[in-house]
Design an enzyme around this catalytic site. Structure first.
Site, PDB file in Angstrom:
ATOM      1  N   LEU A   1      -3.525 -17.535  10.596  1.00  0.00           N
ATOM      2  CA  LEU A   1      -3.759 -17.930   9.198  1.00  0.00           C
ATOM      3  C   LEU A   1      -2.770 -19.035   8.822  1.00  0.00           C
ATOM      4  O   LEU A   1      -1.593 -18.979   9.159  1.00  0.00           O
ATOM      5  CB  LEU A   1      -3.587 -16.731   8.267  1.00  0.00           C
ATOM      6  CG  LEU A   1      -4.556 -15.555   8.471  1.00  0.00           C
ATOM      7  CD1 LEU A   1      -4.488 -14.613   7.275  1.00  0.00           C
ATOM      8  CD2 LEU A   1      -5.988 -15.998   8.715  1.00  0.00           C
TER       9      LEU A   1
ATOM     10  N   GLY B   1       3.052 -22.065  -1.347  1.00  0.00           N
ATOM     11  CA  GLY B   1       1.860 -21.662  -2.092  1.00  0.00           C
ATOM     12  C   GLY B   1       0.590 -21.689  -1.262  1.00  0.00           C
ATOM     13  O   GLY B   1       0.644 -21.700  -0.042  1.00  0.00           O
TER      14      GLY B   1
ATOM     15  N   HIS C   1       1.142 -14.899   4.150  1.00  0.00           N
ATOM     16  CA  HIS C   1       2.244 -14.906   3.172  1.00  0.00           C
ATOM     17  C   HIS C   1       2.449 -13.506   2.582  1.00  0.00           C
ATOM     18  O   HIS C   1       3.583 -13.078   2.368  1.00  0.00           O
ATOM     19  CB  HIS C   1       1.926 -15.855   2.009  1.00  0.00           C
ATOM     20  CG  HIS C   1       1.815 -17.296   2.388  1.00  0.00           C
ATOM     21  ND1 HIS C   1       0.628 -17.978   2.376  1.00  0.00           N
ATOM     22  CD2 HIS C   1       2.766 -18.188   2.774  1.00  0.00           C
ATOM     23  CE1 HIS C   1       0.834 -19.235   2.735  1.00  0.00           C
ATOM     24  NE2 HIS C   1       2.112 -19.391   2.985  1.00  0.00           N
TER      25      HIS C   1
END
Ligand code: PAF
Length: 294
Positions: free
Chosen positions: A186, A31, A37
């Site tokens: 990231l 998450g 992602h």
């Protein structure tokens, strides 16, 4: 997008997709989703017709002094990003769903060799916890394809090794690292960085690029290349854990015949631990690092 939190409901959805002859992909995450992602979801969508993302902050892969309690959790924003990316199902189980008998009574998957050294030597038990939960997710979904980020290079190598060793049927795909404009990879953990720490953090990628260019130019890895970067990273205020060059395939220490390298770094600044890597391929007919990592 459907959201489910039980193994049985996820299995029912996957069975229905299989009944429609759909190819299934899994993107496991913890998450706090960012563009890195989302690029994994896009990669999965190119390879499959039915994409499952999981969000599970896996306690089994956190050490006692690590950031489990504070790990950033942003479920509403994550769900919105997955919907926008065209994900079909979000699996967001509670800890009890994944470890119904408790973590101490859980069979553990341990992958030798590639799990040892680098992050494995510093985050003791981390790769066992990661391999165990990834095994569970792969067994629950039995996807054709599972997509992992190349940013966690050792993790990807551990998963590949595990899938091979245990004759799992899933095709493991690595997706390129997504970077901020200044080169910082990231990561969900970037939110921990203060303004000053964020401003110096790109030194890690700068050092990876410097070393890659030097390996390309000299046709070999030298001690000097590494020492220069150790110094540069320390001077920027990081506590360096490692800055090493390894064999890109198996992460073993280099031998004189190696021509495909990965430069790996892990360093702490303030309360944040950052990792990054860059491959250099000197095998004939391979592209330059800049072409590999635009
Ligand atoms: O890379 C991660 O986010 C995690 O290690 C993973 C693969 C989802 C397993 O918990």
């Amino acid at each position: 997008m459907l959201t489910v939190d039980t193994v049985s409901s996820l299995r029912a959805l996957v069975a229905r997709a299989r009944g429609e002859n759909k190819k299934v992909a899994l993107v496991p995450t913890m998450g706090n989703l960012h563009d890195g992602h989302i690029s994994l979801i896009h990669c999965a969508k190119q390879r499959a017709d039915f994409v499952v993302a999981s969000i599970f902050v896996n306690p089994l892969q956190f050490g006692a002094n690590e950031d489990l309690a504070n790990y950033p959790r942003t479920p509403d924003a994550d769900r919105e990003k997955l919907v926008n990316a065209g994900c079909d199902v979000l699996f967001a189980p509670a800890v009890e769903q994944i470890y119904p008998d408790g973590m101490l009574n859980q069979a553990i998957v341990s992958v030798p060799n590639v799990s040892e050294g680098l992050c494995g030597a510093i985050r003791l038990g981390h790769f066992d916890g990661m391999a165990t939960v990834v095994t569970k997710l792969l067994n629950i979904v039995q996807p054709d394809v599972a997509v992992f980020g190349e940013k966690d290079y050792q993790q990807l190598a551990v998963v590949r090794s595990m899938v091979r060793d245990l004759n799992m049927v899933t095709d493991v795909v690595g997706a390129p690292t997504i970077r901020a404009a200044d080169g910082l990879a990231l990561s969900s953990r970037n939110v921990y960085l203060s303004d000053h720490e964020r401003s110096v953090a790109p030194v890690l990628y700068a050092c990876l690029k410097q070393t890659a260019a030097s390996i390309q130019a000299e046709g070999r890895v030298t001690e000097r290349q590494l020492i220069e970067c150790h110094q540069r990273i320390s001077d920027a205020g990081f506590q360096l854990e490692y800055f090493e060059v390894r064999n890109a395939q198996d992460l073993k220490p280099l031998t004189s015949s190696d021509t495909h390298f990965v430069i790996l770094v892990a360093a702490r600044i303030g309360k944040t631990r950052l990792i990054d890597n860059l491959t250099v391929d000197l095998r004939p007919s391979k592209r330059s690092p800049e072409e590999q990592h635009p």
